[in-house]
Design an enzyme around this catalytic site. Structure first.
Site, PDB file in Angstrom:
ATOM      1  N   GLU A  73       1.077  -1.039  -0.039  1.00  0.00           N
ATOM      2  CA  GLU A  73       0.423   0.023   0.188  1.00  0.00           C
ATOM      3  C   GLU A  73       1.171   1.168   0.503  1.00  0.00           C
ATOM      4  O   GLU A  73       0.528   2.486  -0.434  1.00  0.00           O
ATOM      5  CB  GLU A  73      -1.039  -0.268   1.266  1.00  0.00           C
ATOM      6  CG  GLU A  73      -1.521   0.848   0.820  1.00  0.00           C
ATOM      7  CD  GLU A  73      -2.688   1.462   2.719  1.00  0.00           C
ATOM      8  OE1 GLU A  73      -2.903   0.166   2.998  1.00  0.00           O
ATOM      9  OE2 GLU A  73      -4.200   1.967   2.387  1.00  0.00           O
ATOM     10  N   ASP A  93      -0.580  -4.975   3.080  1.00  0.00           N
ATOM     11  CA  ASP A  93      -1.435  -3.578   3.627  1.00  0.00           C
ATOM     12  C   ASP A  93      -0.472  -3.878   4.844  1.00  0.00           C
ATOM     13  O   ASP A  93      -1.083  -4.945   5.864  1.00  0.00           O
ATOM     14  CB  ASP A  93      -2.727  -3.408   4.387  1.00  0.00           C
ATOM     15  CG  ASP A  93      -3.461  -2.243   4.338  1.00  0.00           C
ATOM     16  OD1 ASP A  93      -2.055  -2.068   5.199  1.00  0.00           O
ATOM     17  OD2 ASP A  93      -4.400  -2.417   4.044  1.00  0.00           O
ATOM     18  N   ILE A  95      -0.402  -1.817   7.637  1.00  0.00           N
ATOM     19  CA  ILE A  95      -1.117  -1.528   8.405  1.00  0.00           C
ATOM     20  C   ILE A  95      -2.862  -1.564   8.020  1.00  0.00           C
ATOM     21  O   ILE A  95      -2.722  -0.509   7.448  1.00  0.00           O
ATOM     22  CB  ILE A  95      -1.244  -0.156   9.290  1.00  0.00           C
ATOM     23  CG1 ILE A  95       0.250  -0.558   9.989  1.00  0.00           C
ATOM     24  CG2 ILE A  95      -1.717  -0.629  10.269  1.00  0.00           C
ATOM     25  CD1 ILE A  95       1.021   0.236  10.835  1.00  0.00           C
ATOM     26  N   ASP A  96      -3.646  -2.955   8.155  1.00  0.00           N
ATOM     27  CA  ASP A  96      -5.152  -2.576   7.683  1.00  0.00           C
ATOM     28  C   ASP A  96      -6.206  -1.604   8.703  1.00  0.00           C
ATOM     29  O   ASP A  96      -5.438  -2.330   9.512  1.00  0.00           O
ATOM     30  CB  ASP A  96      -5.716  -3.592   7.046  1.00  0.00           C
ATOM     31  CG  ASP A  96      -7.139  -2.716   6.462  1.00  0.00           C
ATOM     32  OD1 ASP A  96      -7.648  -1.833   5.890  1.00  0.00           O
ATOM     33  OD2 ASP A  96      -8.401  -3.590   7.275  1.00  0.00           O
ATOM     34  N   THR A  98      -5.189   1.963   9.511  1.00  0.00           N
ATOM     35  CA  THR A  98      -4.684   2.528  10.386  1.00  0.00           C
ATOM     36  C   THR A  98      -4.789   3.731  11.160  1.00  0.00           C
ATOM     37  O   THR A  98      -4.573   4.394  12.395  1.00  0.00           O
ATOM     38  CB  THR A  98      -3.650   3.729   9.179  1.00  0.00           C
ATOM     39  OG1 THR A  98      -2.809   2.671   7.928  1.00  0.00           O
ATOM     40  CG2 THR A  98      -2.737   5.075   9.083  1.00  0.00           C
ATOM     41  N   ASP A 220      -6.450  -4.557   0.450  1.00  0.00           N
ATOM     42  CA  ASP A 220      -7.509  -3.823   2.016  1.00  0.00           C
ATOM     43  C   ASP A 220      -8.204  -4.936   1.732  1.00  0.00           C
ATOM     44  O   ASP A 220      -8.613  -6.657   3.139  1.00  0.00           O
ATOM     45  CB  ASP A 220      -8.420  -3.155   1.619  1.00  0.00           C
ATOM     46  CG  ASP A 220      -8.216  -1.262   1.717  1.00  0.00           C
ATOM     47  OD1 ASP A 220      -7.065  -1.469   2.534  1.00  0.00           O
ATOM     48  OD2 ASP A 220      -8.253  -0.646   0.479  1.00  0.00           O
TER      49      ASP A 220
HETATM   50  C1  IPD Z   1      -9.264   1.586   5.293  1.00  0.00           C
HETATM   51  C2  IPD Z   1      -9.491   0.459   5.526  1.00  0.00           C
HETATM   52  C3  IPD Z   1     -10.783   0.855   6.334  1.00  0.00           C
HETATM   53  C4  IPD Z   1     -11.901   1.382   4.848  1.00  0.00           C
HETATM   54  C5  IPD Z   1     -10.968   1.695   3.911  1.00  0.00           C
HETATM   55  C6  IPD Z   1      -9.478   1.575   3.341  1.00  0.00           C
HETATM   56  P1  IPD Z   1      -6.319   1.586   6.166  1.00  0.00           P
HETATM   57  O1  IPD Z   1      -7.386   0.858   4.933  1.00  0.00           O
HETATM   58  O2  IPD Z   1      -9.762  -1.173   5.201  1.00  0.00           O
HETATM   59  O3  IPD Z   1     -11.815   0.249   7.041  1.00  0.00           O
HETATM   60  O4  IPD Z   1     -13.098   1.250   4.914  1.00  0.00           O
HETATM   61  O5  IPD Z   1     -11.687   2.085   2.541  1.00  0.00           O
HETATM   62  O6  IPD Z   1      -9.716   2.534   2.836  1.00  0.00           O
HETATM   63  O7  IPD Z   1      -6.340   2.778   4.977  1.00  0.00           O
HETATM   64  O8  IPD Z   1      -6.296   1.814   7.153  1.00  0.00           O
HETATM   65  O9  IPD Z   1      -5.058   0.915   5.149  1.00  0.00           O
HETATM   66 CA    CA Z   2      -3.069   0.504   5.027  1.00  0.00          CA
END
Ligand code: IPD
Ligand code: CA
Length: 272
Positions: A73, A93, A95-96, A98, A220
């Site tokens: 990412e 990813d 950190i999903d 973030t 994601d």
């Molecule tokens: C996000 C998270 C969030 C989702 C967003 C994503 P990130 O990823 O998964 O739950 O609603 O669409 O972009 O930015 O925390 O890696």
């Molecule tokens: Ca992320």
């Protein structure tokens, strides 16, 4: 062209790398994190941990599998050790969730998936705070702590607990909010937990019935999507399209049609 090991072997690598990465993310969280930069909007943040963790994952994969492609990412496609086309690609990813990570909310994860010839064959999602770890291999089931995962058997959309998420762009969020406002009277309730990869795993283990979201990137959803599919959920987009940036729906077979149709009526894939 390079050879591709069996999914189980690739999964073992992914698990090992994800555990080290989650340890680093947790340590950096305890030491204190702050916003390092913003991306698409002022609320789309990146912390030093997102970057450090992705570097750690990429370096580890480079060491173990130098000829493979890696997509992350934060840094995009990582350089490879060879020019030959790669059959194996890792989708990372670091950190999903973030924003949850930034606030210390324990719903965020390291997500690593691996594709062979363009198909995701293995994936791991590891919660940074709790150590919960969901894994799947294509055709080999979805697992957590040695337990095979099965999705909900709910058949009535009106009784369904539905998870969704929102993008970072204000215009997109406004559209997504209008869709949710129409949907919420027609389902049991809505949850917005804040990490798509974990959301998909939560649905995989039946702790919610279904999930949908517009705007997900491949990192994601790659690992969590395989976990969800291997737990019995149908994964798709709207109107016969594959899951993608326009829409990802993950629902048990009996709920997929009703949820899909409602989302189509509400133009959930529309807007900015
Ligand atoms: C996000 C998270 C969030 C989702 C967003 C994503 P990130 O990823 O998964 O739950 O609603 O669409 O972009 O930015 O925390 O890696
Ligand atoms: Ca992320």
């Amino acid at each position: 062209m390079d050879s591709a090991p069996p999914p189980r072997e690739l999964l073992e690598i992914a698990i090992d790398v994800a555990r080290g990465a989650a340890d680093t993310a947790y340590r950096m969280r305890v030491e204190g994190v702050s916003v390092a930069a913003t991306k698409s909007t002022a609320t789309d943040v990146v912390t030093a941990a997102d970057r450090a963790v992705e570097r750690q994952i990429t370096d580890a994969l480079r060491r173990l599998r130098p000829a493979d492609a890696v997509l992350g990412e934060e840094y995009g496609a990582a350089e490879r050790g060879t020019e030959a086309p790669a059959r194996v690609r890792w989708i990372v990813d670091p950190i999903d969730g973030t924003v949850n990570y930034l606030y210390g909310l324990p719903h965020c994860a390291v997500s690593i998936a691996v594709e062979v010839d363009g198909e995701v064959v293995a994936g791991v999602v590891r919660n940074i705070h709790t150590g919960d770890e969901w894994t799947a291999t294509l055709g080999g089931g979805a697992w957590r702590d040695g337990q095979r995962l099965r999705c909900s058997t709910e058949t009535d959309l009106g009784q369904a607990l539905v998870i969704t998420g929102f993008g970072y762009d204000a215009g997109r969020r406004a559209h997504q909010a209008r869709v949710v406002a129409e949907l919420i009277p027609q389902v049991r309730d809505i949850r917005r937990l804040g990490a798509a990869a974990v959301d998909l795993c939560v649905v995989a283990e039946g702790r919610a019935d279904a999930y949908y979201e517009k705007g997900l990137a491949v990192w994601d959803r790659a690992a969590g999507g395989l976990v969800a599919a291997e737990a019995g959920l149908l994964i798709g987009g709207l109107k016969g399209l594959a899951p993608g940036p326009d829409m990802v729906i993950a629902a048990p077979p009996a709920l997929f049609g009703p949820l899909h149709d409602r989302l189509a009526e509400l133009d959930a894939a529309g807007g900015p």
